[in-house]
Design an enzyme around this catalytic site. Structure first.
Site, short mmCIF file in Angstrom:
data_model
loop_
_atom_site.label_atom_id
_atom_site.label_comp_id
_atom_site.label_asym_id
_atom_site.label_seq_id
_atom_site.Cartn_x
_atom_site.Cartn_y
_atom_site.Cartn_z
N ARG A 1 -12.32 -23.50 17.40
CA ARG A 1 -11.30 -22.53 16.94
C ARG A 1 -11.18 -22.43 15.31
O ARG A 1 -11.66 -23.33 14.66
CB ARG A 1 -10.04 -22.99 17.14
CG ARG A 1 -8.89 -22.22 16.94
CD ARG A 1 -8.85 -20.89 17.74
NE ARG A 1 -7.22 -20.34 17.77
CZ ARG A 1 -7.11 -19.27 18.31
NH1 ARG A 1 -8.12 -18.51 18.69
NH2 ARG A 1 -5.86 -18.49 18.36
N THR B 1 -12.06 -10.00 22.11
CA THR B 1 -12.27 -11.31 22.77
C THR B 1 -13.33 -11.09 23.94
O THR B 1 -13.28 -9.92 24.59
CB THR B 1 -11.06 -12.14 23.30
OG1 THR B 1 -10.11 -12.25 22.30
CG2 THR B 1 -11.34 -13.57 24.13
N THR C 1 -14.00 -15.39 20.67
CA THR C 1 -12.93 -14.45 19.99
C THR C 1 -13.23 -13.97 18.47
O THR C 1 -13.60 -14.82 18.10
CB THR C 1 -11.48 -14.67 20.21
OG1 THR C 1 -10.65 -13.41 19.86
CG2 THR C 1 -11.41 -15.82 19.53
N GLU D 1 -8.38 -14.23 13.14
CA GLU D 1 -7.74 -15.17 13.82
C GLU D 1 -6.34 -15.64 13.23
O GLU D 1 -5.49 -16.26 13.99
CB GLU D 1 -8.57 -16.40 14.18
CG GLU D 1 -8.60 -16.71 15.65
CD GLU D 1 -8.90 -15.89 16.64
OE1 GLU D 1 -8.22 -15.77 17.71
OE2 GLU D 1 -10.07 -15.43 16.45
N ASP E 1 -3.02 -15.02 14.56
CA ASP E 1 -2.43 -15.83 15.90
C ASP E 1 -1.21 -16.78 15.51
O ASP E 1 -0.78 -17.53 16.29
CB ASP E 1 -3.60 -16.65 16.63
CG ASP E 1 -4.06 -15.47 17.72
OD1 ASP E 1 -3.69 -14.19 17.73
OD2 ASP E 1 -5.11 -16.04 18.41
N SER F 1 -3.73 -20.40 20.40
CA SER F 1 -4.56 -19.67 21.22
C SER F 1 -3.98 -19.36 22.65
O SER F 1 -3.17 -20.40 23.04
CB SER F 1 -5.98 -20.11 21.16
OG SER F 1 -6.43 -19.26 21.90
N GLY G 1 -7.85 -10.74 26.26
CA GLY G 1 -6.49 -10.22 26.80
C GLY G 1 -5.32 -10.70 26.01
O GLY G 1 -4.28 -10.40 26.52
N GLY G 2 -5.55 -11.41 24.83
CA GLY G 2 -4.48 -11.92 24.26
C GLY G 2 -3.67 -12.83 25.06
O GLY G 2 -4.40 -13.46 25.93
O1 DON Z 1 -7.05 -16.94 20.85
C1 DON Z 1 -6.40 -15.95 21.28
O2 DON Z 1 -5.40 -16.13 22.05
C2 DON Z 1 -6.19 -14.64 20.85
N1 DON Z 1 -6.91 -14.48 19.55
C3 DON Z 1 -6.87 -13.76 22.01
C4 DON Z 1 -7.34 -12.40 21.56
C5 DON Z 1 -7.84 -11.53 22.56
O3 DON Z 1 -7.97 -11.96 23.89
C6 DON Z 1 -7.94 -10.07 22.26
N2 DON Z 1 -8.60 -9.60 23.76
N3 DON Z 1 -9.01 -8.92 24.47
#
Ligand code: DON
Length: 587
Positions: A118, A406, A424, A444, A447, A471, A493-494
């Site tokens: 990370r 991601t 990501t 990042e 986040d 994350s 997908g966040g």
């Molecule tokens: O680490 C995480 O949870 C986010 N930065 C992930 C972002 C993400 O999945 C964007 N997606 N498609």
């Protein structure tokens, strides 16, 4: 060989060949346009891929093929994952790369090891980093675009650490496919072209503008050949000198210059931040689900814990009998509410926050959480529970978006080892900074929660120097009752990653669907806000039944990118989300 029966894939795989890796004697990588989505659905029809010995599932066909070729040349799952990641950096640059971070689960036939690559906040980062002059949280894109949001990248150190432990081919060999594609060029996929067309900020970066756009400002078209000589040079350097050249050599200097000299929103990363970056080995988060064992990534990801918590609530129900429909959505959404309430209060970087992992996945605690669910009515908003073994001094502070920055890579090799890696750069095209070295930098650090304090108490996921942002990434490995590898999966997908992985697990483990059918099921769930169901799918017809149970329902795009491999007695079966361009292929 893999069977891929659907017409678009045959067309793709039959396309012209380009010799990319001299050391590979089997079929060279195919170079072609990725297939366009089917009219009206936005989906790309796919059938489950099958293979006898090994398999890769990744979000872009060129990347998956690079992985397959490495496996065919005797490479390990880790070797293949490295090749896939570096090709993804090139062909799916909006989503991942060496300018970002990742979590990697490695199954070595008897045990699971999890590595945390990370991003970290620079040593100069302060909790108020994302507050405006008025003391209020900045607007999301004011924070994202520029050097302020860039965390110290971890992906390359992660790949190198995994290669040192589990690689079979040489480091230069696994990098070679990406070098060749960067030098000879690859065709821009319809998805990359479409995303460049929607993108508002990338053109302000002069290097990115020259690389991705035509002189009239329109994106280079799908099917056009794109070469990235700067990235090829970077990769050659890395192949020759190792990841040190990225963390303390010329590339490090380039990253620091790109971050600190950003025209409108400079950041504070230093050479020392890069030099001191470390990959962390973490304790996997595992729990039982019926006859299976589900394992995932622990903090600083919330993914493994949240998936475990939701599955434990679902285990109290006969999901197989329930089948897909409003009742299943009710249970998954309510379980999601409970998990996301805990996530918002307790989860952060374990080096800074005492995350009560043991309590959060304690079976007794999770039974008590399941008992809160009313089968007939939605609880609306859940509050965080009081897990055993620890107390928190933090404040509840939800946040999160859905983006496309991601990617997920699943690999199983012929020795039965596996990699599940979610990778990501956070938002699509990350911080919108392309280095001279030919790759994009992550954003990042957004986040982290922007507000460091709520009601006079600190927020667990606030910015602190050297800290890793929380994350949602949930790379997952499933073992069967005999402790053997059963499935490898994950998604972008966040924070929606968590419900996407849960849906796939229930589809495979309870509904016994093949992996392709499972990943293509409609998406739905709740992150402790409204109950979300995927627009343009059968799930829309469940809205009234859910509202009758008191759910506030929103119908939204839910653009998962789930990549799954299931290990069966007769070989491997894979699924690559029809919402993206990926493919599951093997030997
Ligand atoms: O680490 C995480 O949870 C986010 N930065 C992930 C972002 C993400 O999945 C964007 N997606 N498609």
């Amino acid at each position: 060989m893999t069977k891929l029966a659907s017409a678009p894939w045959r067309r793709f795989l039959g396309a012209g060949l380009l010799a990319l890796t001299p050391f590979l004697t089997s079929a060279a990588l195919a170079q072609s346009d990725a297939p366009a989505p089917e009219a009206g659905t936005g989906r790309i029809a796919k059938q489950a891929g099958t293979a006898a010995h090994d398999m890769v599932a990744a979000a872009n066909p060129l990347a998956a093929q690079a992985g397959r070729e490495i496996l065919g040349a005797g490479g390990s799952a880790v070797d293949a994952a490295i090749a896939v990641q570096l090709v993804l950096n090139l062909v799916e640059p909006q989503s991942s790369g060496i300018g970002g971070g990742a979590f990697l689960l490695y199954w070595d036939k008897t045990k699971l090891i999890t590595l945390d690559g990370r991003e970290t906040a620079p040593a100069a980062a302060k909790p108020e980093r994302f507050l405006g002059p008025d003391g209020k949280p900045m607007k999301f894109y004011d924070a994202v675009v520029g050097g302020r949001s860039v965390g110290v990248p971890g992906t390359l150190r992660l790949l190198e650490a995994a290669h040192k432990r589990w690689g079979k081919l040489s480091w230069p060999q696994v990098i070679a496919p990406a070098i060749r594609l960067a030098e000879d060029g690859f065709t821009i996929s319809p998805r990359l072209n479409g995303l460049l067309g929607q993108e508002k900020f990338l053109q302000n970066d002069p290097i990115a503008r020259g690389y991705f756009y035509q002189t009239d400002g329109t994106p280079k078209p799908a099917g056009a050949v794109l070469r990235n000589p700067a990235f090829a040079r970077t990769l050659r350097d890395i192949a020759e000198k190792g990841a040190d050249v990225f963390y303390s050599g010329d590339i490090a200097a380039d990253i620091v210059a790109s971050v600190t000299r950003h025209a409108t929103n400079p950041g504070d990363m230093t050479l020392e931040d890069l030099k001191s970056y470390k990959v962390e080995e973490r304790e996997p988060v595992c729990g039982s689900y019926r006859t299976y064992r589900i394992c995932g990534m622990g903090p600083p990801s919330s993914g493994g814990i949240a998936v475990q918590q939701i599955m434990s609530v679902l285990e109290t129900q006969d999901m197989a009998a329930m089948t897909l429909g409003p009742e299943a959505v009710h249970w998954m959404a309510e379980a999601g509410r409970l998990a996301f309430a805990d996530r918002a209060l307790y989860l952060g970087d374990p080096a800074f926050v005492n995350v009560p992992v043991r309590g959060l996945v304690d079976p007794g605690y999770l039974k008590s959480r399941a008992a809160i669910v009313n089968p007939d009515a939605s609880m609306g908003r859940a509050t965080a529970g009081d897990p055993p073994f620890q107390k928190t001094e933090f404040r509840f502070a939800p946040s999160d978006g859905i983006e496309f920055g991601t990617s997920h890579i699943s690999v199983v090799d012929r020795d039965g080892n596996a990699v599940s890696m979610t990778t990501t750069i956070e938002d699509g095209f990350g911080a919108r900074i392309m280095t001279r070295s030919g790759f994009l930098l992550n954003n990042e650090l957004t986040d982290f929660n922007f507000a460091p304090v709520e009601e006079d108490k600190p927020v667990a996921n606030r910015v602190e120097p050297g800290k890793r942002p929380r994350s949602s990434m949930a790379p997952t490995v499933v073992l069967d009752g005999g402790g053997k590898l059963y499935a490898v999966l994950g998604s972008p997908g966040g924070s929606q990653i968590i419900p996407y992985v849960v849906k796939s697990l229930v589809g495979i483990l309870d509904w016994k669907l093949d992996p392709q059918t499972a990943v293509d099921l409609p998406n739905f769930g709740s992150r402790n806000g409204p109950t979300e169901i995927e627009a343009g799918t059968e799930a829309e017809t469940w809205k009234a039944a859910l509202e009758a149970k008191g759910h506030e329902v929103t119908v939204i795009e839910m653009n998962s990118g789930i990549q799954v491999i299931v290990v069966g007695p007769g070989g491997l079966t894979g699924g690559a989300d029809s919402r993206r361009e990926g493919v599951a292929i093997g030997n």
